[in-house]
Motif scaffolding. Structure first.
Motif, PDB file in Angstrom:
ATOM      1  N   ASP A  14      41.054 108.614  11.684  1.00 52.63           N
ATOM      2  CA  ASP A  14      42.251 107.786  11.548  1.00 52.63           C
ATOM      3  C   ASP A  14      42.856 107.397  12.891  1.00 52.63           C
ATOM      4  O   ASP A  14      43.970 106.875  12.953  1.00 52.63           O
ATOM      5  N   ARG A  15      42.124 107.671  13.971  1.00 58.13           N
ATOM      6  CA  ARG A  15      42.627 107.352  15.311  1.00 58.13           C
ATOM      7  C   ARG A  15      41.668 106.419  16.050  1.00 58.13           C
ATOM      8  O   ARG A  15      41.523 106.491  17.262  1.00 58.13           O
ATOM      9  N   GLY A  16      40.981 105.584  15.302  1.00 57.31           N
ATOM     10  CA  GLY A  16      40.084 104.605  15.914  1.00 57.31           C
ATOM     11  C   GLY A  16      38.624 104.977  15.871  1.00 57.31           C
ATOM     12  O   GLY A  16      37.756 104.148  16.146  1.00 57.31           O
ATOM     13  N   GLY A  17      38.325 106.240  15.525  1.00 61.14           N
ATOM     14  CA  GLY A  17      36.935 106.668  15.412  1.00 61.14           C
ATOM     15  C   GLY A  17      36.216 106.746  16.742  1.00 61.14           C
ATOM     16  O   GLY A  17      36.787 106.536  17.813  1.00 61.14           O
ATOM     17  N   GLU A 151      32.766 107.398  23.313  1.00 61.85           N
ATOM     18  CA  GLU A 151      34.155 107.628  23.713  1.00 61.85           C
ATOM     19  C   GLU A 151      35.097 107.590  22.521  1.00 61.85           C
ATOM     20  O   GLU A 151      34.779 107.037  21.461  1.00 61.85           O
ATOM     21  N   VAL A 152      36.272 108.190  22.734  1.00 59.63           N
ATOM     22  CA  VAL A 152      37.385 108.107  21.800  1.00 59.63           C
ATOM     23  C   VAL A 152      38.656 107.914  22.613  1.00 59.63           C
ATOM     24  O   VAL A 152      38.717 108.296  23.783  1.00 59.63           O
ATOM     25  N   SER A 153      39.661 107.338  21.985  1.00 58.49           N
ATOM     26  CA  SER A 153      40.954 107.197  22.646  1.00 58.49           C
ATOM     27  C   SER A 153      42.017 106.941  21.597  1.00 58.49           C
ATOM     28  O   SER A 153      41.721 106.439  20.502  1.00 58.49           O
ATOM     29  N   CYS A 154      43.242 107.304  21.915  1.00 57.82           N
ATOM     30  CA  CYS A 154      44.363 107.033  21.020  1.00 57.82           C
ATOM     31  C   CYS A 154      45.658 107.136  21.807  1.00 57.82           C
ATOM     32  O   CYS A 154      45.681 107.674  22.930  1.00 57.82           O
ATOM     33  N   LYS A 155      46.707 106.646  21.228  1.00 59.18           N
ATOM     34  CA  LYS A 155      48.027 106.803  21.812  1.00 59.18           C
ATOM     35  C   LYS A 155      48.393 108.294  21.780  1.00 59.18           C
ATOM     36  O   LYS A 155      48.079 108.985  20.806  1.00 59.18           O
ATOM     37  N   ILE A 156      49.043 108.757  22.819  1.00 63.71           N
ATOM     38  CA  ILE A 156      49.455 110.157  22.853  1.00 63.71           C
ATOM     39  C   ILE A 156      50.364 110.473  21.670  1.00 63.71           C
ATOM     40  O   ILE A 156      50.300 111.565  21.091  1.00 63.71           O
ATOM     41  N   GLU A 169      51.613 117.646  25.989  1.00 57.63           N
ATOM     42  CA  GLU A 169      51.113 118.919  26.525  1.00 57.63           C
ATOM     43  C   GLU A 169      49.655 119.127  26.138  1.00 57.63           C
ATOM     44  O   GLU A 169      48.838 119.572  26.954  1.00 57.63           O
ATOM     45  N   PHE A 170      49.317 118.780  24.884  1.00 50.25           N
ATOM     46  CA  PHE A 170      47.933 118.910  24.442  1.00 50.25           C
ATOM     47  C   PHE A 170      47.020 118.028  25.292  1.00 50.25           C
ATOM     48  O   PHE A 170      45.972 118.470  25.774  1.00 50.25           O
ATOM     49  N   ALA A 171      47.404 116.753  25.472  1.00 44.17           N
ATOM     50  CA  ALA A 171      46.574 115.811  26.231  1.00 44.17           C
ATOM     51  C   ALA A 171      46.385 116.279  27.665  1.00 44.17           C
ATOM     52  O   ALA A 171      45.270 116.250  28.201  1.00 44.17           O
ATOM     53  N   GLU A 172      47.457 116.731  28.290  1.00 49.05           N
ATOM     54  CA  GLU A 172      47.374 117.169  29.687  1.00 49.05           C
ATOM     55  C   GLU A 172      46.568 118.458  29.814  1.00 49.05           C
ATOM     56  O   GLU A 172      45.779 118.624  30.755  1.00 49.05           O
ATOM     57  N   LYS A 173      46.748 119.368  28.873  1.00 48.50           N
ATOM     58  CA  LYS A 173      46.002 120.632  28.903  1.00 48.50           C
ATOM     59  C   LYS A 173      44.514 120.379  28.648  1.00 48.50           C
ATOM     60  O   LYS A 173      43.648 120.993  29.265  1.00 48.50           O
ATOM     61  N   GLU A 239      48.120 106.575  26.772  1.00 49.87           N
ATOM     62  CA  GLU A 239      46.879 106.756  26.015  1.00 49.87           C
ATOM     63  C   GLU A 239      46.058 107.927  26.533  1.00 49.87           C
ATOM     64  O   GLU A 239      45.990 108.177  27.741  1.00 49.87           O
ATOM     65  N   PHE A 240      45.418 108.618  25.594  1.00 51.28           N
ATOM     66  CA  PHE A 240      44.491 109.713  25.884  1.00 51.28           C
ATOM     67  C   PHE A 240      43.075 109.186  25.722  1.00 51.28           C
ATOM     68  O   PHE A 240      42.748 108.549  24.716  1.00 51.28           O
ATOM     69  N   HIS A 241      42.223 109.429  26.725  1.00 51.79           N
ATOM     70  CA  HIS A 241      40.833 108.965  26.703  1.00 51.79           C
ATOM     71  C   HIS A 241      39.890 110.155  26.897  1.00 51.79           C
ATOM     72  O   HIS A 241      40.145 111.025  27.740  1.00 51.79           O
ATOM     73  N   PHE A 242      38.800 110.156  26.149  1.00 50.91           N
ATOM     74  CA  PHE A 242      37.795 111.222  26.243  1.00 50.91           C
ATOM     75  C   PHE A 242      36.430 110.581  26.052  1.00 50.91           C
ATOM     76  O   PHE A 242      36.223 109.827  25.098  1.00 50.91           O
ATOM     77  N   TRP A 243      35.486 110.842  26.977  1.00 51.85           N
ATOM     78  CA  TRP A 243      34.195 110.159  26.881  1.00 51.85           C
ATOM     79  C   TRP A 243      33.063 110.995  27.487  1.00 51.85           C
ATOM     80  O   TRP A 243      33.284 111.954  28.221  1.00 51.85           O
TER      81      TRP A 243
END
Length: 361
Positions: A14-17, A151-156, A169-173, A239-243
């Motif tokens: 539900d966050r863009g897949g 990759e995945v990404s979503c608004k914090i 805090e989750f995104a930064e950690k 935005e949080f990005h993970f790839w």
């Protein structure tokens, strides 16, 4: 592995897949040879002037691959004498379409080796008395140009991951955990091993070579001189990005693809993907696995999920009923699982009294 991948998929659906794309599909092989002559310019000139013969002599091997849009992409003579006296290579780059292409590549390389020897014999006057010795002809399982990115990404503000930690805090950690894996090899090895848990599962199920995939991925992780994380994360604005970006040399035709019943079933389950599509699926599995692992590490800790599985394994060994399992799992919801504690709980629920030293087990 399945639970972790499914948990990550559930989070991102539900966050863009997940998104993925193949950057390139080039594979490499070499004819390794020794030549200790002094006329290096002559060697290069002879190679360049007769390069067409390498292609011509492999036309019967490459015919079908060329018809599918693949084949030999380039040939290059490389001087490696700074690494080993007299050491040279003919480096060949290949496109093998939907096949992994090992047999195709090695057949081409052995033909190139023979052409090279023929040229050396024909130009003895220019190359001098130094013999040209082919050491070996073999593809490389290091394929840094056969790359896929997932990759995945979503608004914090959309993270809301449910552990009680604030979104930012989750995104930064999370990003900090990835940076630690990027700079600390002790962590990077375990971090990447978890990624490969997901990747190897797909590789094995689809009849590909997980040993080659593992070797290539770890070599790629160390390509800049230090072993580092295969995944990356960042916070950019809100935005949080993970790839992940890694090399995957895999195929969907040839080998045991059409022979092994479980491999056939896996390809059917995946909708008969092309090699390009399977690269994307595999990379996503690795990224999903890593997301779940890092998410657990920075929130509840990795042991919560591991010990829940361990508890069920113990109860299965004890042949606990479904009702007994449900009661014992509820008992350990806020308690530390150990083998002895699980056995004691099982005996209490079943109404069995420990005898002698068995109680200590």
């Amino acid at each position: 592995v399945v639970a972790a991948a499914a948990k990550a998929a559930n989070f991102w659906i539900d966050r863009g897949g997940f998104r993925a794309n193949v950057i390139s599909m080039v594979k490499v092989g070499h004819v390794h040879f020794i030549w200790e002559g002094s006329n290096v310019d002559g060697l290069y000139r002879i190679f360049e002037e007769n390069k067409h013969r390498f292609f011509e002599n492999t036309e019967s091997i490459t015919k079908n691959m060329r018809a599918r849009g693949g084949g030999v992409m380039s040939l290059e003579l490389k001087d490696k004498t700074d690494l080993e006296p007299g050491y040279y290579q003919v480096e060949a780059r290949f496109e093998t379409c939907d096949s992994m292409g090992a047999n195709f590549i090695n057949s081409c390389l052995e033909s190139f080796a023979q052409t090279l020897k023929d040229l050396a014999a024909e130009h003895v006057s220019e190359l001098g008395d130094a013999p040209l010795q082919v050491v070996m002809s073999i593809l490389s399982n290091f394929t840094p140009e056969c790359l896929v990115r997932a990759e995945v990404s979503c608004k914090i503000s959309e993270i809301e991951e449910g552990s009680g930690i604030g979104n930012l805090e989750f995104a930064e950690k999370f990003c900090r955990a990835i940076r630690i894996a990027s700079v600390e090899p002790y962590r990077a090895v375990t971090h990447n091993k978890g990624i490969m848990n997901g990747i190897d599962s797909v590789i094995i199920a689809t009849g590909n070579d997980f040993r080659a995939t593992e070797a290539c991925a770890h070599a790629y992780a160390a390509k800049d001189g230090k072993y580092t994380s295969l995944t990356h994360a960042s916070v950019v604005g809100d935005e949080f990005h993970f790839w992940i970006e890694l090399p995957l040399s895999i195929g969907t035709v040839g080998g045991i693809t059409n022979l092994h019943p479980m491999v056939r079933f896996a390809h059917e389950l995946l909708g008969y993907p092309s090699a390009n599509e399977l690269m994307q699926i595999t990379a996503v599995a690795g990224l999903a696995q890593n997301f779940s692992a890092v998410r657990s590490l920075i929130t509840s800790g990795i042991q919560k999920g591991h010990m829940k599985m361990h508890l069920l394994n113990i109860l299965n060994q004890l042949e606990a009923t479904d009702a007994e399992k449900e009661e014992i799992v509820a008992h350990f919801k806020d308690k530390v699982v150990s083998h002895s504690a699980a056995v004691e709980a099982f005996m209490r629920v079943r109404g069995v009294t420990a005898v002698g030293s068995d109680k200590s087990n």
